[in-house]
Design an enzyme around this catalytic site. Sequence first.
Site, PDB file in Angstrom:
ATOM      1  CG  HIS A   1      -0.395  -0.339   2.527  1.00 28.28           C
ATOM      2  ND1 HIS A   1       0.919  -0.752   2.721  1.00 28.28           N
ATOM      3  CD2 HIS A   1      -0.971  -0.307   3.762  1.00 28.28           C
ATOM      4  CE1 HIS A   1       1.119  -0.977   4.010  1.00 28.28           C
ATOM      5  NE2 HIS A   1      -0.003  -0.699   4.654  1.00 28.28           N
ATOM      6  CE1 TYR A   2       5.537   5.419   2.932  1.00 32.10           C
ATOM      7  CE2 TYR A   2       7.163   4.040   1.810  1.00 32.10           C
ATOM      8  CZ  TYR A   2       6.827   5.213   2.449  1.00 32.10           C
ATOM      9  OH  TYR A   2       7.771   6.194   2.623  1.00 32.10           O
TER      10      TYR A   2
END
Length: 249
Positions: free
Chosen positions: A158-159
């Site tokens: 996600h990052y």
Amino acid sequence: MSEPAGSLAGRRVLITGGTRGIGRATALACARRGARLVLCYAHDEAAADLFAAELKDAGGGPHRVVRADVTDQAGVRHLAGICRDELGGLDAVVNNVGVDGRAALEEMTPQEWDRVLDLDLTAAFLVSRETLGLLSPGASVVHIGASAALRGRPHSAHYAAAKSALVGLTRTLAREVGDRGIRVNVIAPGVIVTETDPGPPPPVADLIKQMTALRRLGTPADVAGAVVYLVGDESRYVSGSILHVDGGI
């Protein structure tokens, strides 16, 4: 008489997440060069008040430190309104708000995915969109990304997805507003040690240092220097670019 190299005298700058870490160092660097600042923070009002007092002594100004949720459209509109009413417009926007996250993809919940993307990507979209009409000709938009997102990092899909998307946002927005002389760039820091994030544990930190040409981890001041460059006139022909501030990893 022209301004000295590196001067930001009179520049009107918005910095999101401006009271801690990279945002804090950037705010101090801009204030010391004569800028007028609006900063926003999310939670710690006491810390924000202390930093506002420190910022007053740094130079530039007057400055304003406000609480705002930049993942919320109404909050961003309120923030943009303050920039319009108190500064009369903006010469630079630094989209610094962000959060790290660690979870294997198979264990990642939709809530965790949304949390990281909201802070690392959607906030930059909302702030950029809401402040475009306030930007002066020749203004600068700077997004704070991450070098790890360009290489990939386990347990951080996600990052990495959010920070990688900032590159696409940067390149596209640079083309959309270039005819107004507005520049849009993204900084990709390496591992940065801050007052709230001491970085990886010593064995991992030592390994990263050995992988880095300069043999050290980064500091918020390292990134702040890059922001000052992109906000100032020295980068007047730089747009749509990724500036790596990672020590040569």
